[in-house]
Design an enzyme around this catalytic site. Structure first.
Site, mmCIF file in Angstrom:
data_model
loop_
_atom_site.group_PDB
_atom_site.id
_atom_site.type_symbol
_atom_site.label_atom_id
_atom_site.label_comp_id
_atom_site.label_asym_id
_atom_site.label_seq_id
_atom_site.Cartn_x
_atom_site.Cartn_y
_atom_site.Cartn_z
ATOM 1 N N GLY A 70 23.438 23.417 31.804
ATOM 2 C CA GLY A 70 24.161 24.492 30.935
ATOM 3 C C GLY A 70 25.391 24.568 30.820
ATOM 4 O O GLY A 70 26.151 25.591 29.916
ATOM 5 N N GLN A 71 26.440 23.742 31.148
ATOM 6 C CA GLN A 71 27.782 23.717 30.868
ATOM 7 C C GLN A 71 28.120 23.633 29.374
ATOM 8 O O GLN A 71 27.311 22.855 28.888
ATOM 9 C CB GLN A 71 28.626 22.559 31.789
ATOM 10 C CG GLN A 71 28.916 22.885 33.126
ATOM 11 C CD GLN A 71 27.421 22.353 33.856
ATOM 12 O OE1 GLN A 71 26.500 21.755 32.938
ATOM 13 N NE2 GLN A 71 27.299 22.335 35.168
ATOM 14 N N ASP A 72 29.210 24.202 28.811
ATOM 15 C CA ASP A 72 29.442 24.284 27.476
ATOM 16 C C ASP A 72 29.457 22.939 26.796
ATOM 17 O O ASP A 72 29.278 22.591 25.746
ATOM 18 C CB ASP A 72 30.552 25.199 27.249
ATOM 19 C CG ASP A 72 31.904 24.795 27.848
ATOM 20 O OD1 ASP A 72 31.833 24.014 28.759
ATOM 21 O OD2 ASP A 72 32.830 25.512 27.462
ATOM 22 N N LYS A 73 30.060 21.936 27.556
ATOM 23 C CA LYS A 73 30.424 20.608 27.202
ATOM 24 C C LYS A 73 29.071 19.807 26.954
ATOM 25 O O LYS A 73 28.770 18.780 26.370
ATOM 26 C CB LYS A 73 31.257 19.915 27.917
ATOM 27 C CG LYS A 73 32.808 20.349 27.779
ATOM 28 C CD LYS A 73 33.726 19.673 28.274
ATOM 29 C CE LYS A 73 35.279 20.129 28.428
ATOM 30 N NZ LYS A 73 35.747 21.137 27.577
ATOM 31 N N ILE A 74 27.681 20.243 27.947
ATOM 32 C CA ILE A 74 26.671 19.301 27.959
ATOM 33 C C ILE A 74 25.707 20.070 26.926
ATOM 34 O O ILE A 74 24.754 19.332 26.550
ATOM 35 C CB ILE A 74 25.994 19.700 29.433
ATOM 36 C CG1 ILE A 74 26.980 18.955 30.374
ATOM 37 C CG2 ILE A 74 24.558 19.206 29.526
ATOM 38 C CD1 ILE A 74 26.503 19.337 31.681
#
Length: 181
Positions: A70-74
């Protein structure tokens, strides 16, 4: 009569395979939930870069659960997992008031996707054991869940580390997936 008995038998005893996409912002508890349900215990987790996929047997359903980081880059990569999804589990850190608006935006972006139009939605309001956690009612309001029309959705308060609410959520999924197929 024979057809009726055959359908009843299949409905009661045949395992059904369903695809579940589990997403949410980073550190919401997705991987902890997956392995608590799968193994019955809490495992040490690290931030998911990519995905974990596990099969979870519950009642008469074999859930293939895709736990996506769920990281913003993913998050832009989530769309690559939408195809053939029967149910969406969206996990929210109920204690993370600073990012609840981000969670709402991500959830609504997903439910407006054509590939997810038939997926039922389960929201886990996780980390209910923390003293400042928002209640399920407050999470419902903050995520604007009541604006979701013509879709089956449900919110369940959970504490992944204790297992509270997880089986109730999967029970709701099972009931609604059995009725849908």
């Amino acid at each position: 009569m024979g057809l009726y008995v055959s359908r009843l038998f299949n409905r009661l005893f045949q395992k059904k395979d369903v695809r579940i996409l589990m997403v949410g912002l980073d550190a919401a508890g997705k991987t902890t939930i997956l392995y608590k349900v799968k193994l019955g215990e809490v495992v040490t987790t690290i931030p998911t870069i990519g995905f974990n996929v596990e099969t979870v047997e519950f009642r008469n359903i074999s859930f293939t659960v895709w736990d996506v980081g769920g990281q913003d880059k993913i998050r832009p990569l989530w769309r690559h997992y939408y195809s053939n999804t029967d149910g969406l589990i969206f996990v929210v850190d109920s204690n993370d008031r600073e990012r609840i608006d981000d969670a709402r935006e991500e959830l609504h972006r997903m439910i407006n996707e054509e590939e997810l139009k038939d997926a039922i939605i389960l929201v886990f309001a996780n980390k209910q054991d923390l003293p400042n956690a928002m209640s399920a009612a407050e999470v419902t309001e903050k995520l604007h869940l009541n604006t979701i029309r013509e879709r089956n959705w449900f919110i369940q308060s959970t504490c992944a580390t204790r297992g509270d609410g997880l089986y109730e959520g999967f029970d709701w999924l099972t009931t609604h997936l059995n009725n849908a197929k």
